[in-house]
Design a protein around this motif. Structure first.
Motif, short mmCIF file in Angstrom:
data_model
loop_
_atom_site.label_atom_id
_atom_site.label_comp_id
_atom_site.label_asym_id
_atom_site.label_seq_id
_atom_site.Cartn_x
_atom_site.Cartn_y
_atom_site.Cartn_z
N PRO A 1 30.60 -42.32 41.53
CA PRO A 1 31.96 -42.40 42.09
C PRO A 1 32.04 -43.46 43.18
O PRO A 1 31.03 -43.83 43.79
CB PRO A 1 32.18 -40.99 42.66
N PHE A 2 33.25 -43.93 43.44
CA PHE A 2 33.45 -44.92 44.49
C PHE A 2 33.17 -44.28 45.85
O PHE A 2 33.53 -43.13 46.12
CB PHE A 2 34.89 -45.45 44.46
N HIS A 3 32.55 -45.07 46.70
CA HIS A 3 32.26 -44.64 48.06
C HIS A 3 33.44 -45.01 48.95
O HIS A 3 34.22 -45.91 48.64
CB HIS A 3 30.99 -45.36 48.55
N GLN A 4 33.58 -44.31 50.07
CA GLN A 4 34.66 -44.59 51.01
C GLN A 4 34.63 -46.04 51.47
O GLN A 4 35.69 -46.66 51.68
CB GLN A 4 34.55 -43.65 52.22
N VAL A 5 33.45 -46.61 51.63
CA VAL A 5 33.33 -48.01 52.04
C VAL A 5 33.99 -48.93 51.01
O VAL A 5 34.66 -49.92 51.37
CB VAL A 5 31.86 -48.40 52.25
N GLU A 6 33.84 -48.61 49.73
CA GLU A 6 34.45 -49.42 48.68
C GLU A 6 35.97 -49.28 48.70
O GLU A 6 36.70 -50.26 48.52
CB GLU A 6 33.88 -49.03 47.32
N LEU A 7 36.46 -48.06 48.90
CA LEU A 7 37.90 -47.84 49.01
C LEU A 7 38.47 -48.63 50.18
O LEU A 7 39.50 -49.32 50.06
CB LEU A 7 38.19 -46.36 49.17
N ASP A 8 37.80 -48.56 51.33
CA ASP A 8 38.28 -49.28 52.51
C ASP A 8 38.30 -50.79 52.27
O ASP A 8 39.22 -51.49 52.73
CB ASP A 8 37.39 -48.97 53.71
N LYS A 9 37.31 -51.29 51.55
CA LYS A 9 37.24 -52.73 51.28
C LYS A 9 38.43 -53.18 50.44
O LYS A 9 39.09 -54.19 50.75
CB LYS A 9 35.93 -53.07 50.56
N VAL A 10 38.73 -52.43 49.38
CA VAL A 10 39.85 -52.80 48.52
C VAL A 10 41.17 -52.66 49.27
O VAL A 10 42.07 -53.51 49.15
CB VAL A 10 39.84 -51.97 47.22
N LEU A 11 41.32 -51.60 50.05
CA LEU A 11 42.54 -51.42 50.84
C LEU A 11 42.78 -52.62 51.76
O LEU A 11 43.91 -53.11 51.87
CB LEU A 11 42.44 -50.14 51.67
N ARG A 12 41.71 -53.09 52.40
CA ARG A 12 41.85 -54.22 53.31
C ARG A 12 42.25 -55.48 52.56
O ARG A 12 43.11 -56.25 53.03
CB ARG A 12 40.54 -54.44 54.07
N VAL A 13 41.65 -55.71 51.40
CA VAL A 13 42.00 -56.89 50.62
C VAL A 13 43.46 -56.82 50.17
O VAL A 13 44.19 -57.82 50.22
CB VAL A 13 41.06 -57.03 49.40
N VAL A 14 43.91 -55.65 49.73
CA VAL A 14 45.31 -55.47 49.33
C VAL A 14 46.23 -55.78 50.50
O VAL A 14 47.27 -56.45 50.34
CB VAL A 14 45.55 -54.04 48.79
N GLU A 15 45.88 -55.30 51.69
CA GLU A 15 46.71 -55.56 52.87
C GLU A 15 46.81 -57.06 53.16
O GLU A 15 47.89 -57.58 53.46
CB GLU A 15 46.11 -54.84 54.09
#
Length: 208
Positions: A180-194
């Motif tokens: 499963p995706f780790h929180q670090v990976e979720l945070d990375k994608v969220l930042r790129v989207v922003e």
């Protein structure tokens, strides 16, 4: 082939060296190590390795498991190029051609987190409006509703889901192999989207 291997290990001196030696015995060349977390005396690291073949992921788990306290959480193929900066490349392309910003985002984001594919879904209708080149056809697409901004799993399918509000879209990133995706990976994608959304908004203001 290039693999990403997620390893949970005791966070104490010497253990990382033992894991590195175990990879070496297997003939794997470590290209990159990413620390995902350090908590309660344990660490979770992603190793990107050049793998000569001859061993299955299960073999790898068994052989690395001889290091006391080590657990292999997943091993899966990746297209990432260690030492490259795909997130910077993505942002550079968006800055150059903002009209295709969200198409570029969907096409590039899987490589940021060792995923297999991504799609953009219309937030109102749930219709898939764009998919990366490895995304399944509409007939084989999993049910993506209800969408929620989070990392979650449906069986062996692991998903990241987040709104891209300026475009009226929802971004869904899928990993069909590995953990499963780790929180670090979720945070990375969220930042790129922003950042992509900010670049598009800045361009729109300039044009207006």
């Amino acid at each position: 082939m290039v693999l990403r291997v997620r390893v949970s290990l005791p966070d104490r001196p010497g253990v990382l060296g033992q894991v590195a030696r175990a990879f070496g015995v297997l003939g794997a060349d470590i290209l990159q190590v990413t620390v995902l977390e350090r908590e309660a005396g344990r660490a979770v690291d992603d190793f990107t390795v050049s793998w000569p073949g001859g061993f299955s992921a299960e073999d790898l788990r068994d052989r690395l498991g001889v290091v006391p306290g080590v657990r292999v959480d997943g091993a899966w193929p990746t297209r990432e190029v260690p030492g490259s900066s795909p997130d910077y490349d993505l942002i550079g392309h968006v800055a150059t051609d903002s009209d295709r910003a969200f198409v570029t985002l969907v096409d590039a984001v899987p490589d940021l987190v060792g995923a297999q594919w991504a799609v953009a879904v219309d937030s109102d209708t749930g219709e898939v409006v764009h998919g990366s080149w490895q995304a399944p056809g509409l007939d084989d697409m999993p049910d993506l509703t209800p969408l929620r901004p989070s990392a979650f799993s449906e069986g062996s399918l692991h998903l990241l889901s987040m709104p891209v509000r300026p475009a009226g879209l929802h971004l869904v990133v899928a990993r069909t192999e590995g953990p499963p995706f780790h929180q670090v990976e979720l945070d990375k994608v969220l930042r790129v989207v922003e950042i992509v959304a900010l670049l598009v908004a800045a361009t729109d203001r300039t044009v207006a």
